[in-house]
Design a protein around this motif. Structure first.
Motif, mmCIF file in Angstrom:
data_model
loop_
_atom_site.group_PDB
_atom_site.id
_atom_site.type_symbol
_atom_site.label_atom_id
_atom_site.label_comp_id
_atom_site.label_asym_id
_atom_site.label_seq_id
_atom_site.Cartn_x
_atom_site.Cartn_y
_atom_site.Cartn_z
ATOM 1 N N ASP A 1 50.021 34.864 31.691
ATOM 2 C CA ASP A 1 49.021 34.854 32.767
ATOM 3 C C ASP A 1 47.885 33.902 32.439
ATOM 4 O OD1 ASP A 1 50.600 36.750 33.868
ATOM 5 O OD2 ASP A 1 49.119 38.363 33.868
ATOM 6 N N PHE A 2 47.362 33.248 33.482
ATOM 7 C CA PHE A 2 46.171 32.402 33.316
ATOM 8 C C PHE A 2 44.952 33.233 33.712
ATOM 9 C CE2 PHE A 2 42.926 29.381 34.605
ATOM 10 C CZ PHE A 2 42.965 28.453 33.555
ATOM 11 N N VAL A 3 44.020 33.435 32.760
ATOM 12 C CA VAL A 3 42.875 34.307 32.993
ATOM 13 C C VAL A 3 41.573 33.564 32.714
ATOM 14 C CG1 VAL A 3 44.169 36.401 32.471
ATOM 15 C CG2 VAL A 3 42.969 35.231 30.642
ATOM 16 N N VAL A 4 40.517 34.046 33.353
ATOM 17 C CA VAL A 4 39.165 33.508 33.148
ATOM 18 C C VAL A 4 38.261 34.652 32.727
ATOM 19 C CG1 VAL A 4 37.185 32.390 34.228
ATOM 20 C CG2 VAL A 4 39.501 31.677 34.840
ATOM 21 N N GLY B 1 42.129 30.385 29.960
ATOM 22 C CA GLY B 1 43.333 29.905 29.299
ATOM 23 C C GLY B 1 44.529 30.784 29.625
ATOM 24 N N THR B 2 45.683 30.376 29.111
ATOM 25 C CA THR B 2 46.929 31.117 29.299
ATOM 26 C C THR B 2 47.131 32.083 28.142
ATOM 27 O OG1 THR B 2 47.898 29.217 30.443
ATOM 28 C CG2 THR B 2 49.410 30.913 29.645
ATOM 29 N N VAL B 3 47.437 33.343 28.450
ATOM 30 C CA VAL B 3 47.637 34.357 27.415
ATOM 31 C C VAL B 3 48.921 34.053 26.647
ATOM 32 C CG1 VAL B 3 47.903 36.815 26.931
ATOM 33 C CG2 VAL B 3 46.467 36.074 28.838
ATOM 34 N N TYR C 1 44.483 34.726 37.508
ATOM 35 C CA TYR C 1 44.956 33.836 38.566
ATOM 36 C C TYR C 1 46.472 33.884 38.735
ATOM 37 C CZ TYR C 1 40.360 31.729 39.132
ATOM 38 O OH TYR C 1 39.035 31.524 39.413
ATOM 39 N N LYS C 2 47.175 34.366 37.701
ATOM 40 C CA LYS C 2 48.637 34.416 37.796
ATOM 41 C C LYS C 2 49.083 35.424 38.858
ATOM 42 C CE LYS C 2 52.806 33.368 36.251
ATOM 43 N NZ LYS C 2 53.205 33.722 34.883
ATOM 44 N N ARG C 3 48.276 36.429 39.113
ATOM 45 C CA ARG C 3 48.658 37.480 40.052
ATOM 46 C C ARG C 3 48.201 37.210 41.481
ATOM 47 N NH1 ARG C 3 47.788 43.007 36.472
ATOM 48 N NH2 ARG C 3 49.217 42.425 34.796
ATOM 49 N N MET C 4 47.656 36.026 41.712
ATOM 50 C CA MET C 4 47.264 35.672 43.070
ATOM 51 C C MET C 4 48.504 35.495 43.944
ATOM 52 S SD MET C 4 44.221 32.895 42.399
ATOM 53 C CE MET C 4 43.986 32.615 44.145
ATOM 54 N N LYS C 5 48.505 36.115 45.105
ATOM 55 C CA LYS C 5 49.608 35.952 46.040
ATOM 56 C C LYS C 5 49.492 34.624 46.784
ATOM 57 C CE LYS C 5 51.221 40.014 45.109
ATOM 58 N NZ LYS C 5 52.476 40.170 44.334
ATOM 59 N N LYS C 6 48.246 34.221 47.052
ATOM 60 C CA LYS C 6 48.005 32.936 47.697
ATOM 61 C C LYS C 6 46.610 32.452 47.315
ATOM 62 C CE LYS C 6 46.620 35.212 52.030
ATOM 63 N NZ LYS C 6 46.893 35.329 53.476
ATOM 64 N N ARG C 7 46.393 31.142 47.433
ATOM 65 C CA ARG C 7 45.110 30.528 47.081
ATOM 66 C C ARG C 7 44.461 29.906 48.324
ATOM 67 N NH1 ARG C 7 44.227 28.749 41.539
ATOM 68 N NH2 ARG C 7 45.803 29.628 40.159
ATOM 69 N N ARG C 8 43.166 30.126 48.469
ATOM 70 C CA ARG C 8 42.433 29.572 49.602
ATOM 71 C C ARG C 8 41.980 28.147 49.276
ATOM 72 N NH1 ARG C 8 36.934 29.468 51.388
ATOM 73 N NH2 ARG C 8 36.730 29.755 53.660
#
Length: 356
Positions: free
Chosen positions: A208-211, A217-219, A252-259
Motif C-alpha cells: 500500500d502507498f500511505v502518507v 511511501g510504499t509499505v 491511497y492504495k484503497r482508493m476506489k477512484k481519484r478526483r
C-alpha cells in the motif's frame, strides 16, 4: 494351579512375591496389547468414519488421538504394572513424576493441535491472497508461539506443584521481575502491541502507498517493532509501530477512484460560440478515455489574461501510475481537439501602452 500359586507366593524378589511379579507382568503385557489393538483397529475405524463426515471436528479429534506418541503408551503400561508392586517410596514417586510429565506433554501437544486447527481454519477463511495473507501468516505464527510458551509455563507449574515446590513465591518473584523488565522495555513492548493492532485492524498492508504527515511511501515490511516504507525518492523510512497507530494515515492504495480537478484558460479572442461549446468539447474528450467518470466543466471566472474553465472528473482506479497516465491521455486529447476547433489556450501576457 493352587500349587503353582502357592509356590509363586512363597517366592520373593525385591520385596514382592512371585505372584505379584506375575500379575504385574500380566498387566504390562495386557495393557500393551490393548494399546496395540486400540491403535491398529479402533483408530483406523475412527479415521474411516471421520473421512465420511462433513464437519472437521471429528478429524481434529482423530488427529489428537492418533498423535499420541509410543513413549506415552509404553510409560502408561509400565506405570500400571509398577503401581501393582510394592516398591520404595522413591521409586513410586519417580514413576508418578515420569507419568505426570508424559501426561502433561501429551495434553499440551493436544491443545497445540487444536490451536493449529483453528489457525488453519482462520487463514483458509480469509479471502484474497498475496501480501495480506503473508501478514496473517506472520500474526498467526506469533500467536502460536505465545500460546505454546503459555501452555508450557502452565505445564511446568503443574509439575513443580506435584513435586511439592511452593510455586507462590516463584510466581511472586516472576511478577516483580516481570514488572521491572516491563518498565525497562515499555517502549519496545508498546511497539510490539501496536504491531498486533496493525495486524488485526489492517489500516494498511504490504504494497500500500500511505502518507503520514510529511512522510509518504510504499509499505515494504511490517515488523514487531517498526514498519518500513520505501519513499518515492528511493530511501527507506523506518517508523515505529507505536507512532503509526497514533498517526492519521492516508492509504491511497484503497482508493476506489481519484478526483481530478484543474483549470483551463482560453484567450480573450475566443468567440462566444466557441466559449459556449468548450465545456461540451472537453466532456466528449474526457469520456472518450477509458476508466474515467465525467463530472462537469464550468466557465468559472475572468482571469487577468485568460477566460478560465474548471474541469472536474474522476479516474476509476486507485493506482497512482494509471491515474497519471489517464490524466496525460485526457490532456493530450483536449489539446488536440482544441487545436482542431481553433481554440487557443492562454498564457500570461501583458500589454503595454506607450504615450508619445
Amino acid at each position: 494351579m493352587e500349587q503353582l500359586i502357592t509356590q509363586l507366593e512363597a517366592f520373593s524378589f525385591l520385596g514382592n512375591t512371585g505372584w505379584q511379579w506375575s500379575v504385574a507382568l500380566t498387566l504390562l503385557i495386557g495393557t500393551t496389547l490393548l494399546i496395540k489393538l486400540f491403535k491398529l483397529v479402533i483408530i483406523a475405524r475412527l479415521k474411516k468414519l471421520a473421512a465420511k463426515t462433513v464437519t472437521d471436528i471429528d478429524d481434529i479429534a482423530v488427529e489428537i488421538i492418533d498423535g499420541i506418541g509410543k513413549g506415552f503408551y509404553t510409560i502408561t503400561s509400565l506405570y500400571v504394572a509398577v503401581k501393582f508392586l510394592s516398591v520404595a517410596d522413591v521409586v513410586g514417586k519417580a514413576a508418578d513424576l515420569i507419568f505426570i510429565v508424559m501426561l502433561v506433554f501429551e495434553v499440551i501437544k493436544a491443545i497445540t493441535t487444536v490451536i493449529n486447527f483453528f489457525a488453519r481454519k482462520y487463514l483458509d477463511s480469509e479471502e484474497g491472497g498475496g501480501d495480506g495473507n503473508k501478514q496473517n501468516d506472520a500474526l498467526v505464527n506469533i500467536l502460536r508461539i505465545v500460546a505454546k510458551v503459555f501452555l508450557w509455563l502452565i505445564g511446568l507449574t503443574v509439575i513443580l506443584s506435584y513435586l511439592g515446590i511452593d510455586i507462590t513465591s516463584i510466581v511472586a518473584s516472576l511478577g516483580i521481575g516481570g514488572l521491572a523488565v516491563a518498565l525497562a522495555v515499555q517502549n519496545i513492548l508498546s511497539d510490539i502491541f501496536s504491531s498486533f493492532s496493525i495486524y488485526l485492524d489492517k489500516p494498511f498492508e504490504i504494497g500500500d502507498f500511505v502518507v503520514l504527515g510529511k512522510d509518504s511511501g510504499t509499505v515494504e515490511k511490517i515488523g514487531l517493532k517498526s514498519t518500513r516504507l520505501r519513499a518515492l525518492s528511493g530511501e527507506e523510512l523506518v517508523i515505529s509501530n507505536k507512532e503509526l497507530t497514533a498517526a492519521r494515515i492516508q492509504n491511497y492504495k484503497r482508493m476506489k477512484k481519484r478526483r481530478v480537478a484543474f483549470m483551463l484558460g482560453v484567450t480573450y479572442e475566443t468567440s462566444h460560440k466557441l466559449l459556449k461549446a468548450f465545456p461540451r468539447i472537453v466532456k466528449e474528450e474526457v469520456k472518450a478515455v477509458a476508466e474515467t467518470q465525467w463530472y462537469n466543466c464550468y466557465f468559472k471566472n475572468y482571469g487577468q489574461s485568460s477566460l478560465d474553465y474548471e474541469v472536474i472528473f474522476f479516474v476509476k482506479s486507485g493506482d497512482f501510475e494509471k491515474y497519471m497516465k489517464i490524466i496525460e491521455k485526457v490532456n493530450l486529447a483536449i489539446f488536440k481537439r482544441a487545436e482542431k476547433e481553433g481554440i487557443s489556450f492562454a498564457y500570461p501576457t501583458r500589454t503595454i501602452h506607450l504615450d508619445k
